[in-house]
Design a protein around this motif. Structure first.
Motif, mmCIF file in Angstrom:
data_model
loop_
_atom_site.group_PDB
_atom_site.id
_atom_site.type_symbol
_atom_site.label_atom_id
_atom_site.label_comp_id
_atom_site.label_asym_id
_atom_site.label_seq_id
_atom_site.Cartn_x
_atom_site.Cartn_y
_atom_site.Cartn_z
ATOM 1 N N SER A 60 7.670 1.971 9.224
ATOM 2 C CA SER A 60 6.266 1.643 9.018
ATOM 3 C C SER A 60 5.410 2.448 9.990
ATOM 4 O O SER A 60 5.752 2.611 11.158
ATOM 5 C CB SER A 60 6.029 0.148 9.216
ATOM 6 N N LYS A 263 13.456 -5.362 7.732
ATOM 7 C CA LYS A 263 12.223 -5.600 6.975
ATOM 8 C C LYS A 263 10.959 -5.078 7.649
ATOM 9 O O LYS A 263 9.897 -5.047 7.036
ATOM 10 C CB LYS A 263 12.060 -7.105 6.713
ATOM 11 N N ILE A 264 11.028 -4.687 8.936
ATOM 12 C CA ILE A 264 9.792 -4.397 9.666
ATOM 13 C C ILE A 264 9.561 -2.904 9.906
ATOM 14 O O ILE A 264 8.702 -2.525 10.705
ATOM 15 C CB ILE A 264 9.734 -5.156 11.003
ATOM 16 N N ARG A 295 6.161 -3.710 16.744
ATOM 17 C CA ARG A 295 6.321 -4.025 15.314
ATOM 18 C C ARG A 295 6.855 -5.455 15.145
ATOM 19 O O ARG A 295 6.409 -6.200 14.275
ATOM 20 C CB ARG A 295 7.278 -3.032 14.653
ATOM 21 N N ILE A 299 4.821 -9.321 13.373
ATOM 22 C CA ILE A 299 5.166 -10.212 12.259
ATOM 23 C C ILE A 299 4.676 -11.639 12.498
ATOM 24 O O ILE A 299 4.667 -12.452 11.573
ATOM 25 C CB ILE A 299 6.674 -10.212 11.953
ATOM 26 N N TRP A 304 0.854 -8.865 9.518
ATOM 27 C CA TRP A 304 2.279 -8.629 9.294
ATOM 28 C C TRP A 304 2.532 -7.588 8.210
ATOM 29 O O TRP A 304 3.532 -6.855 8.239
ATOM 30 C CB TRP A 304 2.980 -9.942 8.919
ATOM 31 N N HIS A 305 1.607 -7.515 7.228
ATOM 32 C CA HIS A 305 1.804 -6.617 6.081
ATOM 33 C C HIS A 305 1.781 -5.141 6.472
ATOM 34 O O HIS A 305 2.221 -4.281 5.696
ATOM 35 C CB HIS A 305 0.715 -6.875 5.036
ATOM 36 N N SER A 308 5.643 -4.871 7.179
ATOM 37 C CA SER A 308 6.623 -5.464 6.263
ATOM 38 C C SER A 308 6.024 -5.709 4.889
ATOM 39 O O SER A 308 4.844 -6.049 4.758
ATOM 40 C CB SER A 308 7.137 -6.783 6.839
ATOM 41 N N LYS A 309 6.852 -5.578 3.861
ATOM 42 C CA LYS A 309 6.420 -5.852 2.494
ATOM 43 C C LYS A 309 6.432 -7.344 2.188
ATOM 44 O O LYS A 309 5.866 -7.783 1.186
ATOM 45 C CB LYS A 309 7.307 -5.104 1.503
ATOM 46 N N VAL A 312 7.681 -12.120 6.918
ATOM 47 C CA VAL A 312 8.912 -12.551 7.582
ATOM 48 C C VAL A 312 8.715 -13.903 8.257
ATOM 49 O O VAL A 312 9.567 -14.790 8.176
ATOM 50 C CB VAL A 312 9.366 -11.490 8.609
#
Length: 415
Positions: A60, A263-264, A295, A299, A304-305, A308-309, A312
């Protein structure tokens, strides 16, 4: 950029220094705050067995909206005095190596006085938040009952003093066992916690699983019940690592990767140190770059977006973490005094492996020798720092990095 004496650590060290520092490695030397200990904290994999959690295929991108005026930031300390400006503090005896802050998903402050941006550094006890997060996730999913005793999930602790200790009290470090980390206990080689650290770090001629056997020998404190008082201990965190592995039937680092790290959009690997028998020391030996730690902090915020998609840390999960603690147990603790000195204000409680939580929902976790992570969801702010200073405040002064992060959050959010 700041003109710090620590800048020399951005360059390779001489072969002679590396060789001699390696020979000098010992736990007292590691804790000293000298040049050797700086080297150790930047090179933990050279001194402990480790596992690597790889970064995902794509990372990211964190946009920058740098605000250099933050260098002039001050706040009122616990004595009612104004601290030096942040730019002075950063080059002082606390030997700050990196500090990053983000607001609304963008990096607003970034400095590396004593390391390079892609260098890996140990989190020390800021690692504990990762352990607390995974157990909170299991509780939120109904796989762990916070009110049940730890041995319900860790069979090898059955028939011990842990039988009366709930998961929740372990999360909040209020276990009423003689395992507290204090200056006196850590410097007494005959204390339980001193012996436990010796075993968990594999010092001396002990069996690889000796630390596990020691977990069974922790004794209850007289005239104290679980939940009464916040007493800090990394052994509590390790009990939660044991719980996570038993409930998930996965190595801790694999579950961590599945639920969080993958995820991040981490840019670099995460490296975690292990006990002699191969379990991650989740309470202190996580290593990442500064930006990847930021990062992770993000979250917990509404932004957070950016990393991450998927969310979390859901709103429900965040509330669970923020409200798990007990102000009464915190009020009588030694850690409350630390928090007051660090922030210049009195936090409300500790909660779910975070040392200090405020009424506005902000949380902070400190790490040995000057590491820290701060999340402030209401202000959509987060921050981190790495440093290397002796824990003796008479030598290095008070760790005011937490206070600067909170002051920055208030200043940039306008409240």
């Amino acid at each position: 950029e700041v003109d710090s004496k620590m800048a020399r650590w951005k360059k390779p060290q001489s072969l002679e220094f590396v060789s001699e520092a390696t020979k000098r490695f010992s736990f007292p030397n590691w804790q000293s705050g000298n040049d050797d200990s700086v080297y150790y904290n930047l090179n933990i994999p050279s001194f402990f067995p480790t596992r690597v959690v790889a970064q995902p295929s794509e990372f990211s991108v964190l946009e920058r909206n740098l605000q250099p005026e933050m260098l002039n930031l001050t706040f009122t300390d616990h004595l009612g005095k104004t601290t030096p400006a942040l730019k002075e503090y950063l080059v002082g005896p606390r030997q700050v190596q990196a500090m990053l802050m983000a607001h609304k998903g963008k990096v607003v402050f970034e400095t590396y006085p004593g390391m390079n941006p892609l260098d890996i550094h140990v989190w020390m006890s800021a690692s504990k938040t990762t352990v607390g997060l995974l157990v909170s996730m299991l509780a939120d999913a109904g796989k762990v009952d916070l009110e049940k005793p730890i041995p319900e999930y860790v069979p090898e602790l059955k028939g011990t003093a842990w039988d009366k200790v709930s998961v929740k009290n372990t999360m909040n470090m209020a276990v009423a066992l003689d395992n507290e980390e204090t200056f006196e206990s850590l410097t007494n080689p005959k204390s339980w916690i001193s012996g436990w650290f010796t075993a968990v770090f594999g010092v001396g001629d002990v069996e690889p699983d000796h630390w596990r056997k020691m977990m069974r020998t922790a004794k209850p404190l007289p005239d104290e019940k679980p939940g009464d008082l916040f007493r800090y201990s990394t052994s509590n965190t390790q009990a939660l690592v044991m719980l996570t592995e038993q409930v998930t039937q996965m190595p801790w680092q694999a579950y961590w990767n599945e639920r969080v790290w993958s995820k991040i959009g981490a840019r670099s690997p995460l490296i975690v140190g292990l006990t002699p028998d191969g379990m991650p020391v989740g309470g202190g030996l996580i290593n990442t770059t500064p930006e990847d730690m930021l990062r992770y902090a993000m979250i917990y915020t509404p932004s957070w977006h950016v990393v991450s998609k998927e969310q979390v840390v859901s709103d429900q999960l965040l509330k669970l973490i923020q409200t798990m603690g007990d102000p009464k147990a915190y009020k009588k603790s030694a850690e409350r005094e630390y928090g007051t000195r660090w922030f210049g204000e009195v936090p409300m409680m500790n909660t779910a492996q975070w040392d200090h939580a405020f009424a506005d929902g902000a949380m902070f976790k400190h790490g040995n020798m000057g590491q820290g992570i701060y999340v402030d969801p209401a202000r959509d702010f987060c921050g981190m720092y790495f440093g290397l200073a002796t824990n003796d405040e008479k030598v290095a002064g008070i760790d005011h990095s937490p206070g600067y992060l909170r002051a920055a959050a208030k200043a940039i959010a306008g409240k």
